[in-house]
Design a protein around this motif. Structure first.
Motif, PDB file in Angstrom:
ATOM      1  N   LEU A  92       0.842  -1.207   0.000  1.00 32.97           N
ATOM      2  CA  LEU A  92       0.000   0.000   0.000  1.00 32.97           C
ATOM      3  C   LEU A  92       0.869   1.245   0.000  1.00 32.97           C
ATOM      4  O   LEU A  92       0.637   2.193  -0.786  1.00 32.97           O
ATOM      5  N   ALA A  93       1.893   1.260   0.868  1.00 35.15           N
ATOM      6  CA  ALA A  93       2.755   2.449   0.946  1.00 35.15           C
ATOM      7  C   ALA A  93       3.456   2.682  -0.386  1.00 35.15           C
ATOM      8  O   ALA A  93       3.545   3.820  -0.856  1.00 35.15           O
ATOM      9  N   ARG A  94       3.991   1.632  -0.984  1.00 32.31           N
ATOM     10  CA  ARG A  94       4.675   1.783  -2.262  1.00 32.31           C
ATOM     11  C   ARG A  94       3.709   2.253  -3.353  1.00 32.31           C
ATOM     12  O   ARG A  94       4.067   3.078  -4.223  1.00 32.31           O
ATOM     13  N   SER A  95       2.444   1.739  -3.355  1.00 27.84           N
ATOM     14  CA  SER A  95       1.457   2.138  -4.370  1.00 27.84           C
ATOM     15  C   SER A  95       1.108   3.611  -4.234  1.00 27.84           C
ATOM     16  O   SER A  95       1.014   4.344  -5.232  1.00 27.84           O
ATOM     17  N   LEU A  96       0.908   4.050  -2.976  1.00 25.38           N
ATOM     18  CA  LEU A  96       0.570   5.474  -2.761  1.00 25.38           C
ATOM     19  C   LEU A  96       1.728   6.349  -3.202  1.00 25.38           C
ATOM     20  O   LEU A  96       1.532   7.445  -3.779  1.00 25.38           O
ATOM     21  N   GLY A  97       2.974   5.903  -2.944  1.00 23.05           N
ATOM     22  CA  GLY A  97       4.124   6.683  -3.378  1.00 23.05           C
ATOM     23  C   GLY A  97       4.189   6.805  -4.886  1.00 23.05           C
ATOM     24  O   GLY A  97       4.524   7.857  -5.423  1.00 23.05           O
ATOM     25  N   VAL A  98       3.895   5.706  -5.611  1.00 18.76           N
ATOM     26  CA  VAL A  98       3.923   5.743  -7.081  1.00 18.76           C
ATOM     27  C   VAL A  98       2.833   6.670  -7.615  1.00 18.76           C
ATOM     28  O   VAL A  98       3.057   7.470  -8.533  1.00 18.76           O
ATOM     29  N   VAL A  99       1.600   6.616  -7.035  1.00 17.65           N
ATOM     30  CA  VAL A  99       0.502   7.468  -7.494  1.00 17.65           C
ATOM     31  C   VAL A  99       0.848   8.937  -7.251  1.00 17.65           C
ATOM     32  O   VAL A  99       0.617   9.809  -8.099  1.00 17.65           O
ATOM     33  N   ASP A 100       1.440   9.199  -6.079  1.00 18.39           N
ATOM     34  CA  ASP A 100       1.755  10.587  -5.727  1.00 18.39           C
ATOM     35  C   ASP A 100       2.834  11.137  -6.658  1.00 18.39           C
ATOM     36  O   ASP A 100       2.756  12.296  -7.087  1.00 18.39           O
ATOM     37  N   ALA A 101       3.848  10.319  -6.990  1.00 16.52           N
ATOM     38  CA  ALA A 101       4.975  10.831  -7.751  1.00 16.52           C
ATOM     39  C   ALA A 101       4.756  10.807  -9.257  1.00 16.52           C
ATOM     40  O   ALA A 101       5.288  11.660  -9.973  1.00 16.52           O
ATOM     41  N   TYR A 102       3.983   9.831  -9.771  1.00 16.59           N
ATOM     42  CA  TYR A 102       4.002   9.625 -11.221  1.00 16.59           C
ATOM     43  C   TYR A 102       2.643   9.702 -11.903  1.00 16.59           C
ATOM     44  O   TYR A 102       2.601   9.725 -13.119  1.00 16.59           O
ATOM     45  N   LEU A 103       1.537   9.700 -11.153  1.00 16.44           N
ATOM     46  CA  LEU A 103       0.233   9.728 -11.829  1.00 16.44           C
ATOM     47  C   LEU A 103       0.048  11.032 -12.583  1.00 16.44           C
ATOM     48  O   LEU A 103      -0.309  11.046 -13.768  1.00 16.44           O
TER      49      LEU A 103
END
Length: 774
Positions: free
Chosen positions: A87-98
């Motif tokens: 979950l933490a890694r997914s939120l980080g990817v959405v925050d940085a790259y979406l």
């Protein structure tokens, strides 16, 4: 948290689909290590691609709604990404790259400002996290509920299985065809099934009230109770054995017993479980079959099989104990066992076996010995042929009863080997005397006449005795020696016994070996012929030669005809052997005649060949003789066939007919060994003979001067009679010059013997004939 290896956004904008794929690639690289999925990373990336598209669509909707992100979080849990780090890694990817990859590319008109996109991205992350958390909580609750339901189901299934197991155990316990009993470690019987109760007589309280230690039986194997003690102490898990029990009525119950140790949950021994299979009937049947297999059906005596078992035990090396009961119920389990059968037969045989073994034991320190009497009835075949086999069987039964009455001492037994052959065995330290007494008792009981069909018959028997120490011979060797000795007693007139003699056995064994090797000896070319010259007494010239066959045996060396001709006559080989001798002799005579015509040999003009009585009866005698003479090219007058006087005593016309035919052809017939058969001299006129060959016994007294006057008168009378009947006279066995001179003066025509030459190869006659010619 965004992985450091994720690349920056491209400098130049690409198509939205390419950017979505790049975003999905970054997302999969970030969270794949924290997943529990069975998908590969590339397959997992393809699974994230539609989720990324849903996030992108939600980011750019005109009317913003974060609910799709809630579903994306739940979908991630459904894809087994349940680790909090995922979950933490997914939120980080959405925050940085979406927004970086999917912001401007999805809104080419620029309706949404960058700050609005970032605000929406933040709200999507909150919804994503909420959906992930809710889905994870629901998944956890569902799993816990499933576990609870499984536990309840398992408990119910266990209770049902336990009930079913107990029901099955009770059904097996009560309905089993074998006896089952459970006892504690002290041996107290706690529970038995109905089958076990019935096996012990049908009274349950008589079984349940017992202790295992009370079931000792005299026939228990020594190690049974030792194994039981080991099982109770927990040193073994089970054992199996054959064991007998006493029923309530005192009869024996034989079982195949299996005892197992039952332990509690901690492995501590708690109970013992016994399984008993009733084998009583099977055991009795086996005993009965064993009895029938080891006893003669006609007489009830032990047969060859049982006798060899007892003999082999008696011949085993001496021990302190007995020979394991030589009798072994030979009488107790003999005829009485045959009549009684069943349990009584088995028990009686066992008891008598024990008694016989104990009494037959040799005292400690004294050598164990054995004595064997091999009996064959004299003239039994005549009884069978005259009265029939039924009467013969009744006689054998009577003989068996009488023999059994002789072998009543400890360590003695009688058996029937087959036909009219019986054996009696005795064991102990003093069999040298006992075996002769046993043989005398046997001949004594046979002397009383036996009544059959209103007629009385006296039974005679010939017995061969073998006696010796145990451990020195095998059973086969002992029986062979006894058989040979028995035939020696029969040859001596019968109704007597003879003791085995090693030299006589060796001669008999040699005869047997020669008999068996005779058929192949002719094929291997082991026979050869020597020739002894026949000399004219008037002038000393060679008149002819007698063919004498020899056997060059590979083991025994050169054997004379007296060693193998009787064997050849007995086996029938004399006919092909005689034909071979005739062919070789006629061929040699023809060769001599050819040398005589060429002037290189002044030897014999004729050949003498012996005919056995068996050859006289052979229907092909005349045809074979004619065929050989014609094929070789020898004139019939150059052949003389010698026939012993004993073979022609009382000969009828059928026997004389082939000799007459040969005589009519010109073949000379010589009457060999004349004077030994006590024949009527008047019979000479009816015999087709042309030569009398006088036996050497008549001329022994002429070997020196002065000669025995009685011998001179006898020979003079025979010569006068022979010449009066126009018969030539030949004398054999001439060994001295004085003997030759006497025979010449008496008018004998020809002679042969060592005085002239010993039998030898055909070349020997060349030297002899040339010397005569000079």
């Amino acid at each position: 948290m965004v992985p450091a290896e994720v690349p920056d956004a491209p400098a130049e904008p690409d198509g939205l689909e390419d950017r979505l794929r790049r975003f999905a690639t970054i997302w999969s690289r970030a969270i794949f290590p924290a997943t529990a999925t069975s998908l590969t990373r590339s397959e997992f990336e393809q699974h994230l691609l539609p989720l990324a598209r849903r996030l992108t669509d939600a980011l750019h909707d005109k009317i913003f709604d974060a609910a799709p992100a809630h579903g994306v979080g739940a979908a991630l849990v459904a894809a087994h990404c349940t680790d909090p780090d995922a979950l933490a890694r997914s939120l980080g990817v959405v925050d940085a790259y979406l927004v970086l990859y999917c912001g401007a590319a999805a809104d080419p008109a620029g309706d949404l400002a960058a700050e609005e996109l970032r605000a929406r991205s933040a709200r999507l992350q909150h919804a994503f996290a909420a959906g992930f958390a809710q889905a994870l909580r629901e998944r956890t609750l569902a799993e816990q509920e499933a576990i609870a339901r499984s536990a309840l189901a398992a408990r119910g299934a266990a209770e049902d299985a336990l009930h079913a197991t107990e029901a099955r155990f009770r059904a097996v316990f009560e309905g089993a065809a074998i006896g089952i009993g459970i006892a504690d470690l002290d041996g107290h019987v706690l529970e038995v099934n109905d089958t076990l109760t019935q096996m012990f007589g049908g009274l349950e309280h008589h079984v349940r009230s017992r202790n295992v230690s009370e079931w000792v039986h005299p026939d228990d194997a020594p190690h049974v109770w030792g194994m039981y003690s080991e099982l109770i102490r927990g040193e073994r898990e089970n054992f199996r054995t054959e064991k007998a029990f006493f029923r309530n009525d005192g009869t024996a119950l034989w079982t195949n017993l299996t005892v197992s140790l039952l332990r509690d949950a901690d492995g501590v021994p708690q109970y013992q479980l016994a399984l008993l299979e009733d084998t009583t009937e099977r055991r009795l049947l086996n005993l009965r079959l064993r009895y029938e297999a080891t006893h003669d059906a006609l007489t009830g005596l032990p047969n060859r099989t049982l006798f060899f078992e007892r003999l082999e035990k008696a011949l085993a090396p001496a021990r302190e104990t007995s020979q394991d009961s030589t009798k072994d119920g030979a009488r107790g389990s003999g005829k009485d066992g045959a009549k009684g059968g069943g349990k009584d037969s088995a028990k009686g045989g066992a008891k008598d076996a024990a008694k016989g073994g104990a009494k037959g034991a040799a005292p400690s320190g004294r050598p164990a010995r054995f004595g064997l009497c091999y009996l064959d009835l004299d003239g039994f075949k005549a009884i069978n042929d005259s009265l029939g086999h039924s009467a013969g069987d009744r006689m054998l039964v009577e003989v068996a009863d009488r023999l059994q009455s002789c072998a009543t001492a400890p360590g003695e037994m009688v058996a029937r080997l087959g036909g009219d052959e019986f054996v009696a065995l005795t064991t102990g330290p003093d069999t040298q005397r006992e075996v002769a007494d046993l043989a005398s008792r046997i001949l004594g009981v046979l002397a009383t006449p036996i009544s059959l069909d209103g007629r009385e018959f006296t039974v005679r028997g010939s017995i061969g005795i073998v006696e010796g120490k145990a451990g020195e011979s095998t059973a086969a060797e002992v029986l062979r020696s006894a058989d040979i000795t028995m035939y020696r007693a029969k040859s001596a007139g019968g109704n007597r016994f003879e003791h085995a003699d090693a030299e006589a056995d060796a001669r008999a064994i040699t005869r047997h070996g020669l008999t068996t090797s005779l058929p192949t000896a002719l094929e291997r070319g082991e026979f050869f012929i020597e020739y002894q010259p026949l000399v004219h007494l008037a002038d000393g010239t060679v008149h002819g030669a007698e063919a004498l066959v020899r056997w060059s045996h590979p083991t025994h060396g050169v054997l004379g005809p007296d060693r193998f001709i009787p064997l050849a006559e007995h086996t029938g080989l004399i006919v092909p052997l005689g034909r071979w001798v005739l062919e070789q002799s006629v061929t040699q005579a023809r060769a001599w005649q050819e040398e005589l015509a060429a002037g290189t040999f002044a030897g014999p003009l004729r050949i003498n060949v012996n005919l056995s009585p068996a050859q006289l009866h052979h229907p092909g005698l005349v045809a074979d003789t004619v065929e050989v003479l014609e094929r070789v090219g020898l004139a019939p007058g150059s052949l003389c066939l010698e026939v012993t006087e004993s073979a022609l005593i009382g000969a009828d016309e059928d026997l004389l007919k082939p000799l007459r035919q040969l005589a009519e052809m010109g073949v000379d017939i010589a009457l060999d060994d004349f004077g030994t058969g006590y024949s009527n001299l008047a019979n000479l006129r009816r015999l087709p003979v042309s030569v009398l060959k006088l036996d050497r016994s008549f001329t022994q007294g002429m070997q020196q001067h002065p000669a025995d006057p009685v011998d001179l008168k006898i020979v003079e009378g025979i010569v006068s009679l022979a010449h009066g009947l126009e018969l030539a006279v030949t004398v054999e066995g001439v060994e001295t010059g004085a003997q030759a001179e006497h025979l010449r003066r008496l008018g004998c025509d020809t002679a042969q013997g060592w005085y002239y030459a010993r039998p030898g190869p055909p070349e020997m006659l060349h030297t002899l004939s040339l010397a005569d010619a000079v």
